[in-house]
Design a protein around this motif. Structure first.
Motif, short mmCIF file in Angstrom:
data_model
loop_
_atom_site.label_atom_id
_atom_site.label_comp_id
_atom_site.label_asym_id
_atom_site.label_seq_id
_atom_site.Cartn_x
_atom_site.Cartn_y
_atom_site.Cartn_z
N GLU A 110 0.86 -1.18 0.00
CA GLU A 110 0.00 0.00 0.00
C GLU A 110 0.89 1.23 0.00
OE1 GLU A 110 -4.10 -0.04 1.84
OE2 GLU A 110 -2.87 -1.08 3.34
N PHE A 111 0.36 2.33 -0.49
CA PHE A 111 1.11 3.58 -0.63
C PHE A 111 0.30 4.70 0.00
CE2 PHE A 111 2.13 0.68 -3.97
CZ PHE A 111 3.51 0.68 -3.96
N GLY A 112 1.01 5.73 0.43
CA GLY A 112 0.32 6.84 1.04
C GLY A 112 0.96 8.16 0.70
N VAL A 113 0.17 9.20 0.87
CA VAL A 113 0.68 10.56 0.74
C VAL A 113 1.10 10.98 2.14
CG1 VAL A 113 0.15 12.95 0.14
CG2 VAL A 113 -0.84 11.07 -1.20
N TRP A 114 2.40 11.20 2.31
CA TRP A 114 2.95 11.60 3.60
C TRP A 114 3.01 13.12 3.61
CZ3 TRP A 114 4.30 8.98 7.93
CH2 TRP A 114 5.07 9.66 8.89
N GLU A 115 2.42 13.73 4.62
CA GLU A 115 2.46 15.19 4.76
C GLU A 115 3.25 15.53 6.01
OE1 GLU A 115 -0.39 19.13 4.82
OE2 GLU A 115 -1.32 17.17 4.92
N GLU A 116 4.37 16.21 5.82
CA GLU A 116 5.23 16.57 6.95
C GLU A 116 4.48 17.38 7.99
OE1 GLU A 116 8.31 15.66 7.96
OE2 GLU A 116 8.25 14.26 6.28
N GLY A 117 3.68 18.34 7.55
CA GLY A 117 2.94 19.19 8.50
C GLY A 117 1.97 18.41 9.35
N ALA A 118 1.39 17.37 8.80
CA ALA A 118 0.45 16.53 9.54
C ALA A 118 1.19 15.44 10.32
CB ALA A 118 -0.55 15.90 8.59
N GLY A 119 2.44 15.19 9.96
CA GLY A 119 3.22 14.17 10.65
C GLY A 119 2.78 12.76 10.35
N GLY A 120 2.21 12.56 9.18
CA GLY A 120 1.77 11.20 8.84
C GLY A 120 1.10 11.13 7.49
N PHE A 121 0.49 9.98 7.25
CA PHE A 121 -0.21 9.75 6.00
C PHE A 121 -1.58 10.43 6.03
CE2 PHE A 121 2.63 6.00 6.09
CZ PHE A 121 3.26 6.20 4.88
N VAL A 122 -1.90 11.13 4.96
CA VAL A 122 -3.20 11.79 4.86
C VAL A 122 -4.08 11.14 3.80
CG1 VAL A 122 -2.37 13.99 5.75
CG2 VAL A 122 -2.26 13.56 3.30
N TYR A 123 -3.53 10.15 3.10
CA TYR A 123 -4.28 9.42 2.09
C TYR A 123 -3.54 8.11 1.84
CZ TYR A 123 -6.44 8.18 -2.37
OH TYR A 123 -7.11 7.54 -3.38
N THR A 124 -4.28 7.03 1.64
CA THR A 124 -3.65 5.75 1.30
C THR A 124 -4.38 5.12 0.12
OG1 THR A 124 -5.01 4.49 2.86
CG2 THR A 124 -2.90 5.33 3.68
N ALA A 125 -3.63 4.31 -0.63
CA ALA A 125 -4.17 3.64 -1.81
C ALA A 125 -3.34 2.40 -2.09
CB ALA A 125 -4.14 4.58 -3.02
N ASP A 126 -3.86 1.51 -2.92
CA ASP A 126 -3.07 0.34 -3.28
C ASP A 126 -2.20 0.59 -4.51
OD1 ASP A 126 -5.02 0.36 -5.25
OD2 ASP A 126 -5.59 -1.73 -5.02
N CYS A 127 -2.21 1.83 -5.01
CA CYS A 127 -1.43 2.21 -6.20
C CYS A 127 -0.68 3.52 -5.91
CB CYS A 127 -2.38 2.40 -7.38
SG CYS A 127 -1.58 3.02 -8.87
N ALA A 128 0.62 3.50 -6.18
CA ALA A 128 1.43 4.70 -5.95
C ALA A 128 0.99 5.85 -6.86
CB ALA A 128 2.91 4.39 -6.18
N THR A 129 0.59 5.54 -8.08
CA THR A 129 0.15 6.58 -9.01
C THR A 129 -1.14 7.23 -8.51
OG1 THR A 129 1.20 5.42 -10.85
CG2 THR A 129 -0.43 7.09 -11.41
N ASP A 130 -2.05 6.43 -7.98
CA ASP A 130 -3.28 6.97 -7.40
C ASP A 130 -2.93 7.92 -6.26
OD1 ASP A 130 -5.99 7.38 -6.78
OD2 ASP A 130 -6.08 5.59 -5.52
N ALA A 131 -2.00 7.52 -5.39
CA ALA A 131 -1.58 8.38 -4.29
C ALA A 131 -0.93 9.66 -4.82
CB ALA A 131 -0.62 7.63 -3.37
N GLY A 132 -0.11 9.54 -5.86
CA GLY A 132 0.53 10.71 -6.47
C GLY A 132 -0.49 11.67 -7.05
N ASN A 133 -1.52 11.14 -7.69
CA ASN A 133 -2.58 11.99 -8.24
C ASN A 133 -3.31 12.74 -7.12
OD1 ASN A 133 -2.00 11.07 -10.83
ND2 ASN A 133 -3.64 9.56 -10.83
N TRP A 134 -3.54 12.06 -6.02
CA TRP A 134 -4.21 12.69 -4.89
C TRP A 134 -3.34 13.80 -4.31
CZ3 TRP A 134 -4.77 13.56 0.38
CH2 TRP A 134 -6.07 13.74 0.84
N ALA A 135 -2.02 13.57 -4.25
CA ALA A 135 -1.10 14.60 -3.75
C ALA A 135 -1.15 15.85 -4.61
CB ALA A 135 0.32 14.05 -3.69
#
Length: 98
Positions: free
Chosen positions: A33-58
């Motif tokens: 699984e892949f996630g969008v890591w946001e430094e300001g939030a200190g963690g994952f703010v979105y997760t997906a089973d596809c890195a490209t899907d996570a990149g699009n969300w970012a």
């Protein structure tokens, strides 16, 4: 990036466009699984089973906050709140070992 760029595993179109260099993607596959890591939030703010899907969300997050410190990371299989490559529980210092 070409118009036909997409995840070779999930066939998700890559919409990172001008953010491609700022948002490199780990390779998809193997049940990771892949996630969008946001430094300001200190963690994952979105997760997906596809890195490209996570990149699009970012990219959508960048549209809301161009100063956000975002990255796409594989998620640790044993500790879902941690990135796989730097999981504090898996790679913590030797003093914490049983």
């Amino acid at each position: 990036m070409t118009a036909a760029a997409q995840c070779t595993v999930h066939r998700v179109p890559d919409r990172r466009g001008t953010h491609t260099a700022a948002l490199p993607l780990p390779p998809c596959g193997g049940g990771t699984e892949f996630g969008v890591w946001e430094e300001g939030a200190g963690g994952f703010v979105y997760t997906a089973d596809c890195a490209t899907d996570a990149g699009n969300w970012a990219v959508d997050l960048f549209a809301e906050d161009p100063e956000a410190e975002l990255s796409v990371k594989a998620i640790c299989r044993d500790h879902a709140e941690q990135p796989a490559d730097s999981c504090e529980d898996c790679y913590g210092d030797a003093d914490n070992s049983p």
